[in-house]
Design a protein around this motif. Structure first.
Motif, PDB file in Angstrom:
ATOM      1  N   ASP A   1     -24.624  93.040 -16.121  1.00  0.00           N
ATOM      2  CA  ASP A   1     -25.332  94.199 -15.579  1.00  0.00           C
ATOM      3  C   ASP A   1     -26.339  93.835 -14.497  1.00  0.00           C
ATOM      4  O   ASP A   1     -26.911  94.721 -13.859  1.00  0.00           O
ATOM      5  CB  ASP A   1     -26.057  94.943 -16.707  1.00  0.00           C
ATOM      6  CG  ASP A   1     -25.092  95.585 -17.694  1.00  0.00           C
ATOM      7  OD1 ASP A   1     -23.915  95.786 -17.322  1.00  0.00           O
ATOM      8  OD2 ASP A   1     -25.505  95.875 -18.834  1.00  0.00           O
ATOM      9  N   GLY A   2     -26.575  92.538 -14.291  1.00  0.00           N
ATOM     10  CA  GLY A   2     -27.486  92.116 -13.231  1.00  0.00           C
ATOM     11  C   GLY A   2     -28.941  92.127 -13.616  1.00  0.00           C
ATOM     12  O   GLY A   2     -29.815  92.219 -12.742  1.00  0.00           O
ATOM     13  N   GLY A   3     -29.254  91.979 -14.899  1.00  0.00           N
ATOM     14  CA  GLY A   3     -30.635  92.021 -15.338  1.00  0.00           C
ATOM     15  C   GLY A   3     -31.311  90.679 -15.454  1.00  0.00           C
ATOM     16  O   GLY A   3     -32.484  90.605 -15.836  1.00  0.00           O
ATOM     17  N   SER A   4     -30.592  89.606 -15.151  1.00  0.00           N
ATOM     18  CA  SER A   4     -31.149  88.253 -15.230  1.00  0.00           C
ATOM     19  C   SER A   4     -31.185  87.648 -13.834  1.00  0.00           C
ATOM     20  O   SER A   4     -30.260  87.851 -13.036  1.00  0.00           O
ATOM     21  CB  SER A   4     -30.286  87.394 -16.156  1.00  0.00           C
ATOM     22  OG  SER A   4     -30.690  86.052 -16.148  1.00  0.00           O
ATOM     23  N   THR A   5     -32.248  86.887 -13.523  1.00  0.00           N
ATOM     24  CA  THR A   5     -32.338  86.246 -12.205  1.00  0.00           C
ATOM     25  C   THR A   5     -31.400  85.057 -12.115  1.00  0.00           C
ATOM     26  O   THR A   5     -30.661  84.893 -11.141  1.00  0.00           O
ATOM     27  CB  THR A   5     -33.777  85.788 -11.919  1.00  0.00           C
ATOM     28  OG1 THR A   5     -34.664  86.899 -12.053  1.00  0.00           O
ATOM     29  CG2 THR A   5     -33.883  85.223 -10.519  1.00  0.00           C
ATOM     30  N   LEU A   6     -31.442  84.204 -13.124  1.00  0.00           N
ATOM     31  CA  LEU A   6     -30.519  83.061 -13.162  1.00  0.00           C
ATOM     32  C   LEU A   6     -30.361  82.599 -14.601  1.00  0.00           C
ATOM     33  O   LEU A   6     -31.240  82.802 -15.445  1.00  0.00           O
ATOM     34  CB  LEU A   6     -30.980  81.928 -12.248  1.00  0.00           C
ATOM     35  CG  LEU A   6     -32.332  81.254 -12.463  1.00  0.00           C
ATOM     36  CD1 LEU A   6     -32.214  80.112 -13.471  1.00  0.00           C
ATOM     37  CD2 LEU A   6     -32.860  80.714 -11.144  1.00  0.00           C
TER      38      LEU A   6
ATOM     39  N   ASN B   1     -18.984  87.513 -11.682  1.00  0.00           N
ATOM     40  CA  ASN B   1     -19.765  87.538 -10.447  1.00  0.00           C
ATOM     41  C   ASN B   1     -21.217  87.867 -10.777  1.00  0.00           C
ATOM     42  O   ASN B   1     -21.729  88.936 -10.464  1.00  0.00           O
ATOM     43  CB  ASN B   1     -19.197  88.550  -9.451  1.00  0.00           C
ATOM     44  CG  ASN B   1     -19.815  88.397  -8.064  1.00  0.00           C
ATOM     45  OD1 ASN B   1     -20.919  87.901  -7.917  1.00  0.00           O
ATOM     46  ND2 ASN B   1     -19.087  88.822  -7.058  1.00  0.00           N
ATOM     47  N   TRP B   2     -21.874  86.894 -11.442  1.00  0.00           N
ATOM     48  CA  TRP B   2     -23.238  87.105 -11.916  1.00  0.00           C
ATOM     49  C   TRP B   2     -24.276  86.861 -10.831  1.00  0.00           C
ATOM     50  O   TRP B   2     -25.453  87.146 -11.028  1.00  0.00           O
ATOM     51  CB  TRP B   2     -23.523  86.210 -13.125  1.00  0.00           C
ATOM     52  CG  TRP B   2     -22.706  86.588 -14.322  1.00  0.00           C
ATOM     53  CD1 TRP B   2     -21.862  87.663 -14.440  1.00  0.00           C
ATOM     54  CD2 TRP B   2     -22.644  85.894 -15.565  1.00  0.00           C
ATOM     55  NE1 TRP B   2     -21.274  87.678 -15.684  1.00  0.00           N
ATOM     56  CE2 TRP B   2     -21.724  86.604 -16.404  1.00  0.00           C
ATOM     57  CE3 TRP B   2     -23.247  84.755 -16.063  1.00  0.00           C
ATOM     58  CZ2 TRP B   2     -21.428  86.190 -17.704  1.00  0.00           C
ATOM     59  CZ3 TRP B   2     -22.945  84.350 -17.354  1.00  0.00           C
ATOM     60  CH2 TRP B   2     -22.057  85.061 -18.164  1.00  0.00           C
ATOM     61  N   SER B   3     -23.872  86.339  -9.696  1.00  0.00           N
ATOM     62  CA  SER B   3     -24.782  86.304  -8.553  1.00  0.00           C
ATOM     63  C   SER B   3     -24.818  87.671  -7.875  1.00  0.00           C
ATOM     64  O   SER B   3     -25.708  87.929  -7.066  1.00  0.00           O
ATOM     65  CB  SER B   3     -24.337  85.251  -7.540  1.00  0.00           C
ATOM     66  OG  SER B   3     -23.077  85.592  -6.992  1.00  0.00           O
ATOM     67  N   HIS B   4     -23.839  88.514  -8.205  1.00  0.00           N
ATOM     68  CA  HIS B   4     -23.753  89.868  -7.645  1.00  0.00           C
ATOM     69  C   HIS B   4     -23.847  89.809  -6.119  1.00  0.00           C
ATOM     70  O   HIS B   4     -24.533  90.596  -5.480  1.00  0.00           O
ATOM     71  CB  HIS B   4     -24.841  90.768  -8.245  1.00  0.00           C
ATOM     72  CG  HIS B   4     -24.721  90.884  -9.742  1.00  0.00           C
ATOM     73  ND1 HIS B   4     -23.902  91.797 -10.355  1.00  0.00           N
ATOM     74  CD2 HIS B   4     -25.270  90.147 -10.741  1.00  0.00           C
ATOM     75  CE1 HIS B   4     -23.972  91.638 -11.676  1.00  0.00           C
ATOM     76  NE2 HIS B   4     -24.791  90.641 -11.927  1.00  0.00           N
TER      77      HIS B   4
ATOM     78  N   ALA C   1     -28.418  87.836  -6.477  1.00  0.00           N
ATOM     79  CA  ALA C   1     -28.837  88.273  -5.143  1.00  0.00           C
ATOM     80  C   ALA C   1     -29.043  89.777  -5.058  1.00  0.00           C
ATOM     81  O   ALA C   1     -29.375  90.297  -3.983  1.00  0.00           O
ATOM     82  CB  ALA C   1     -27.796  87.845  -4.105  1.00  0.00           C
ATOM     83  N   SER C   2     -28.874  90.485  -6.175  1.00  0.00           N
ATOM     84  CA  SER C   2     -29.039  91.946  -6.145  1.00  0.00           C
ATOM     85  C   SER C   2     -30.346  92.396  -6.790  1.00  0.00           C
ATOM     86  O   SER C   2     -30.676  93.575  -6.768  1.00  0.00           O
ATOM     87  CB  SER C   2     -27.870  92.612  -6.877  1.00  0.00           C
ATOM     88  OG  SER C   2     -27.914  92.348  -8.273  1.00  0.00           O
ATOM     89  N   LEU C   3     -31.091  91.451  -7.365  1.00  0.00           N
ATOM     90  CA  LEU C   3     -32.275  91.787  -8.151  1.00  0.00           C
ATOM     91  C   LEU C   3     -33.532  91.292  -7.434  1.00  0.00           C
ATOM     92  O   LEU C   3     -33.581  90.144  -6.975  1.00  0.00           O
ATOM     93  CB  LEU C   3     -32.164  91.117  -9.530  1.00  0.00           C
ATOM     94  CG  LEU C   3     -33.265  91.390 -10.560  1.00  0.00           C
ATOM     95  CD1 LEU C   3     -33.202  92.850 -11.015  1.00  0.00           C
ATOM     96  CD2 LEU C   3     -33.100  90.456 -11.765  1.00  0.00           C
ATOM     97  N   PHE C   4     -34.553  92.126  -7.337  1.00  0.00           N
ATOM     98  CA  PHE C   4     -35.821  91.705  -6.744  1.00  0.00           C
ATOM     99  C   PHE C   4     -36.437  90.622  -7.615  1.00  0.00           C
ATOM    100  O   PHE C   4     -36.424  90.718  -8.840  1.00  0.00           O
ATOM    101  CB  PHE C   4     -36.771  92.909  -6.634  1.00  0.00           C
ATOM    102  CG  PHE C   4     -38.109  92.589  -6.034  1.00  0.00           C
ATOM    103  CD1 PHE C   4     -38.267  92.563  -4.664  1.00  0.00           C
ATOM    104  CD2 PHE C   4     -39.203  92.295  -6.848  1.00  0.00           C
ATOM    105  CE1 PHE C   4     -39.498  92.259  -4.098  1.00  0.00           C
ATOM    106  CE2 PHE C   4     -40.432  91.988  -6.299  1.00  0.00           C
ATOM    107  CZ  PHE C   4     -40.581  91.970  -4.929  1.00  0.00           C
ATOM    108  N   PRO C   5     -37.009  89.578  -7.022  1.00  0.00           N
ATOM    109  CA  PRO C   5     -37.195  89.280  -5.600  1.00  0.00           C
ATOM    110  C   PRO C   5     -36.100  88.386  -5.004  1.00  0.00           C
ATOM    111  O   PRO C   5     -36.175  88.030  -3.829  1.00  0.00           O
ATOM    112  CB  PRO C   5     -38.531  88.543  -5.601  1.00  0.00           C
ATOM    113  CG  PRO C   5     -38.503  87.777  -6.888  1.00  0.00           C
ATOM    114  CD  PRO C   5     -37.794  88.665  -7.879  1.00  0.00           C
TER     115      PRO C   5
END
Length: 518
Positions: A411-416, A440-443, A280-284
């Protein structure tokens, strides 16, 4: 030559006469390599079943999540819920001859909580109850900083298996190469990437009552033959080189079970099932409408058919079936509806030209990842990619080695990314949805969710806890931060001659009550 002279000769040659007893030696085709045989420092779910046969825990958790005595004969919980007093068995020794007593339990807890230990799972299972004191030779008291309802059940996970204090002191950082427990089997050898060999503990006589077995195991020797390649594992099993096969690939499961030649053991692995956190932290996907569009765009039943021959039950909720708080009604929130997904994207301001969605000069691009070498995860990820591409997402797929995969998701570089998480209590959700947690990979999190998670772990009333976790699941689904995929099963097959294989709550295969018919 008389039979008395013939028998020793045949035995020396490794042969047998008709009617002679066959050795109770079991070979299990095992799907994954191990990082360590130290229950405290392993990070692998697939190490758990092997550990559960070497190490006992204070309590046994049945597949139905009933808590039974094991190394602890009984226990009491204080009225304020902040202390647990365990009365221990007085007739147990570790495999190296070290007595099992309250001091041994304290040594284990001190080791788990030690700054230099780097516990992967065990420390988290103790929660706020990480202090143990010997209040008698065979009595140990755990003190909690706050009420922690999951403690008793989590005490039964193999990652809290009791280790010999003498072994902890002697082997230090090499403890994982010298596993020394009190379980039904003793460690013999470990050849990394090839095999793990265990032998019967002849002194064992304290198996959990629900297993219906008294005395030591009947199996004399177990060899876990490490065969990561699925096809090779199947060939090994079909040729009779192994009598048990773990993680049977879906397509082969259908074929082999249809023959009626084997015993089917779909081991239920409880927890969060197989799922994909949505970043939820990565566009889009920082837009809730885009996340909801993903939820509507994926057809779980078809996904399982495409990726795994349709042999697994789909999952639509964050907690797997059978878990406290599992809410089947929540499964109706996101029926497969690609047109609804498209309408949500339009509502979010995306425009579709028949091929590509665009907004403010950007395309609707997402990155789907999986661990390379994990065939089921890669197949699931590619199936998700297909569903999202069908409605116009620019869905990119990348398979990564485990370290790179972990780093990217942290690091939040993957969407899912498809993943799994086991647990015997719904508090397992906190590892994925509390702030600053490793997984917490959904961030994503919010105050209401955080408050409910803490309420759930401190509520001792069964029904009230269930209601709390139903609310938690509603929040997670309403915010579309987790895509449930399927129930988590270890599809295990055994020859008909092998009986008595069971598993503890959480899905850890146990061979202490197993036997091989002649």
């Amino acid at each position: 030559m008389t039979s008395k002279r013939l028998l020793p000769l045949l035995a020396a040659l490794g042969l047998a006469l008709p009617g002679m007893a066959h050795a109770q030696e079991l070979v299990v085709g095992w799907a994954e390599t191990n990082d360590t045989l130290n229950p405290v420092t392993t990070g692998k779910r697939n190490s758990g079943p092997i550990l559960s046969n070497i190490f006992d825990t204070l309590v046994w958790i049945s597949p139905e999540f009933e808590v039974e005595p094991l190394l602890a004969e009984s226990w009491t919980v204080s009225e304020d819920g902040l202390s647990y007093v365990f009365k221990l068995r007085e007739d147990v020794t570790f495999h190296d001859g070290t007595p099992f007593d309250a001091a041994a339990v304290v040594s284990n807890i001190d080791y788990i909580t030690g700054e230099n230990t780097q516990s992967k799972i065990s420390l988290g299972l103790l929660g706020p109850c990480a202090h143990a004191e010997a209040t008698g030779e065979y009595e140990v008291t755990f003190t909690c900083d706050e009420i922690y309802a999951p403690l008793l059940a989590q005490m039964g996970e193999p990652y809290l298996g009791m280790q010999s204090p003498a072994a902890i002191e002697e082997y230090g950082a090499e403890l994982g190469q010298h596993p020394t427990g009190t379980g039904p089997f003793k460690f013999v050898s470990w050849t990394p990437g090839q095999s793990i060999v265990l032998e019967k503990n002849p002194d064992y006589h304290w198996m959990a009552a629900s297993l219906g077995h008294e005395g030591p195991a009947e199996i004399e020797k177990i060899t876990f033959q490490i065969v990561p390649n699925p096809q090779s594992r199947v060939q090994q099993f079909q040729s009779g080189q192994s009598q048990v096969m773990q993680q049977t690939p879906g397509l082969y499961w259908k074929t082999l079970t249809a023959t009626g030649k084997y015993t089917e053991l779909p081991v239920e692995i409880s927890g969060l099932g197989i799922f994909a956190p949505i970043n939820a932290s990565l566009f889009p996907t920082d837009d809730i409408l885009v996340r909801k569009a993903i939820m509507y765009a994926v057809d779980q039943k078809a996904l399982i058919q495409l990726a795994e021959a349709g042999v697994y039950p789909p999952s639509y909720t964050p907690l797997s079936a059978g878990m406290l708080g599992h809410d089947e009604a929540a499964a109706e929130k996101y029926p497969y509806d690609p047109e609804k997904a498209k309408s949500l994207l339009k509502e979010a301001g995306w425009e579709f030209d028949g091929t590509t969605w665009t907004k403010d000069g950007k395309t609707l691009s997402i990155k789907i990842t999986a661990i390379s070498g994990k065939a089921h995860y890669m197949a699931q990820a590619q199936a998700i990619q297909g569903f999202l591409s069908e409605i116009g997402f620019d869905a990119q797929f990348e398979a990564l080695n485990s370290p790179a995969w972990l780093d990217l998701n942290i690091d939040g570089g993957s969407t899912l990314t498809p993943s799994q998480y086991i647990g015997v209590d719904p508090d397992a959700l906190h590892f994925w949805f509390l702030p600053d947690q490793y997984f917490n990979w959904s961030h994503w999190t919010n105050d209401e969710l955080t408050d409910l998670i803490y309420q759930g772990r401190s509520e001792l009333d069964h029904d009230k806890r269930a209601a709390i976790y139903q609310k938690i699941q509603d929040i997670l689904l309403d915010n579309a931060v987790i895509l449930p995929i399927r129930q988590n099963l270890d599809l295990t097959l055994a020859e008909k001659s092998v009986t008595g294989i069971t598993w503890s709550g959480g899905g850890f295969q146990y061979f202490g009550a197993a036997s091989i018919a002649e």
